[in-house]
Scaffold this active site. Sequence first.
Site, PDB file in Angstrom:
ATOM      1  CD  GLU A   1      -2.281   7.768  12.283  1.00 11.32           C
ATOM      2  OE1 GLU A   1      -3.436   7.322  12.220  1.00 11.32           O
ATOM      3  OE2 GLU A   1      -1.900   8.633  13.102  1.00 11.32           O
ATOM      4  CG  ASP A   2      -1.256   1.802  10.133  1.00  7.92           C
ATOM      5  OD1 ASP A   2      -1.902   2.616  10.816  1.00  7.92           O
ATOM      6  OD2 ASP A   2      -1.517   1.519   8.960  1.00  7.92           O
TER       7      ASP A   2
ATOM      8  CG  HIS B   1      -1.697   1.291   1.338  1.00  7.57           C
ATOM      9  ND1 HIS B   1      -2.506   1.847   0.369  1.00  7.57           N
ATOM     10  CD2 HIS B   1      -1.615   2.203   2.340  1.00  7.57           C
ATOM     11  CE1 HIS B   1      -2.912   3.041   0.789  1.00  7.57           C
ATOM     12  NE2 HIS B   1      -2.392   3.282   1.968  1.00  7.57           N
TER      13      HIS B   1
ATOM     14  CG  ASP C   1     -17.577  12.292 -25.853  1.00  7.83           C
ATOM     15  OD1 ASP C   1     -18.667  11.692 -25.747  1.00  7.83           O
ATOM     16  OD2 ASP C   1     -17.235  13.208 -25.090  1.00  7.83           O
TER      17      ASP C   1
ATOM     18  CG  ASP D   1      -3.627   7.046   1.372  1.00  4.40           C
ATOM     19  OD1 ASP D   1      -3.200   5.896   1.545  1.00  4.40           O
ATOM     20  OD2 ASP D   1      -4.486   7.598   2.098  1.00  4.40           O
TER      21      ASP D   1
HETATM   22 MN    MN Z   1      -2.698   4.939   3.470  1.00  4.09          MN
END
Ligand code: MN
Length: 495
Positions: free
Chosen positions: A81-82, A53, A265, A143
Site C-alpha cells: 500500500e505505502d 507501526h 470488582d 494493526d
Molecule cells: Mn497498518
Amino acid sequence: MRMILTEPDIQDIFSVAHDLSDDDKILLRKAYDFSKNIHGGEVRFTGESFFWHPFLTAKNLAEYGMDAPSIAAGLLHDVIEDGDTSEEEVRSIFGDEIVFLVDGVSKLGKLKYQGLERHAESLRKLFIATAKDIRVIIIKIADRVHNAQTLSGHPKLEKRQRIALETRDIYAPLADRLGMVKIRGDLNDLAFMHLNPHEYAQTVAQIHEKRSREDRYIQSFRRALEQKINSCGIENIEISCHEKHVYSLYKKLTLTHMDIEKVYDVTVLRVVANDVDECYRILGIIHSAWKPLPGYIKDYIALPKPGGYQSIHTTVFSGDGGIVEVQIRTRQMHRDAMYGIAPYIRSSGGRLYITRECPERDLVITRLAQFGELIEWQKGIAHSDEFLAELHKVDLFRDRIFVFTPKSDPIDLPVDATPIDFAYTIHSDLGNHMSGARVNGKMVSLDTELRNGDMVEIITKTSAKPSRKWYDMAKTSMARKHIRAALAAIESQKR
Ligand code: MN
C-alpha cells in the site's frame, strides 16, 4: 514533533512469540529486513519512524501466539500500500500464503465504517466474508490495537472519531467473537477515551478514588492470601491486582444505575494456578478463611460463559471492613481470556487447522462456526498428528455476494448477479444509461456473473438505453422493474 531514534529489535518479537522454529525465525528476519528497508525513510504522524507501526503490529501477533506467516504478514502489511514495492516482488520473496494475508489486510482496510450502528452488523459480516481467512481478521485486530493506542497523536479530529467508532463497533465485537476478551476490553477503552473524553476521564477518576481508599486492605488481603496458599503446599501461583476496564465499569454504572460502592470488582485479585484441581483447592482455602458474600460465587470453570470464558469468581469480606473479589483460573484459562483462539490456528498446505493443544476444541468450533468456518473432524488426516481438525471455509452468505464500487463501497447482491443488477442497485439512471462494464479493470459483457470481492465500474453514455435482452440477463427484481419501466417509456415515445 518528537523523534524517537531507537530502532525496533527483532528479538522483542522472538521473545514474546509462543513457539517459533528456526525456519520461522529466518522467515521473520527476512520480513523484518524487507519491511524496514521499504518503510525506512517514512515518518509516522507520531514522529516516529513508520516502521514501528508494522513492527508493533507483528509483535502483537507474536504475543497472541499467531503462526509465523501471520507475524510476517504483520511486518509486511503496509509495504504494498505505502511502500516502494509490488505484489509480485513480495510474492517472489515470501510466497503465496503471505501475499494472500497481506492482500486480505489491505482489502479490509478499504472498507469504511460510516458510524451507523445499524450498519455495524452487516459490516462485521462483510469483514468476515472479505477476509476469507480468520488470520486476516486477527492481523487487522493487531494493526488496529496499535493504531488505537497511538490515536491521540493523529492530527485530524474527524479521522480520530471515525477510527474510534470503527474500533468500538467493528473491531471490539470481532475480538470478542474470537474469545480475545482482554483485547476487546482494551479496544473499547481506547475508543471510549476518544468518543466520550469527559465521561472517560470521570470514570477513570472514580476508579482511582475507590482504588486509593481500598488499596490498604486489598494489599494486606493479598499478602495473607499468598501465605495461606503457600502454607497449603501450592506453589508457582501468581497473584496480581487488576482494575476493571473503564468502559465496562461506565456501562455498569450508567446503564444499571449502580452505585460504585456496590460494585465489588472495580479492583480484583487474580490468582493464576497450575491446574483446575488447584483452583478448587484455592477456593476452599479462601472460603475457610474469609466469609463469602452470598450470591457472588460464580463457577465459570464448571459452567463457562457463553463466549467460553472460564474462571472461578468469589467475593469475600476481607475482615478489616473491606470487600474483595478474587478470580481463580489456570494458566491456560488465563491465556485463553487474553488471546482467544489465536494460538490454536495454524496452516499447512494452504489450509487452516486447530492445533492439538487447544483445550476447548468444541468452543473453538463454535466460535469459528460464527465466522463461517466449518470444521470437519478428520482424525489422522495429514501425516502430522499435530493437527486434529481441518477447517473448511464455507460461505456464510451462501446466496449473497459482496462487490465493490470504484470507491470501495460494498454492494450486496445475489450470487448470480450481473453488472446490470449492480448498476440498477446503485441508481436507476446509472442502469438506464449503461453502455458497458469493467470488472477488476477489464471490460466484460453485461451478462457476466459477478463474484465476491469484484470491483465493478459502470460505463455510461447519454444515448444508451435498456433493451429486452437486459431484462432477461438481470437477476434482481429491482433491475427488472426498472428495465420494464424504461422499456415501456421507450415504447410510448415511439407511438
Ligand atoms: Mn497498518
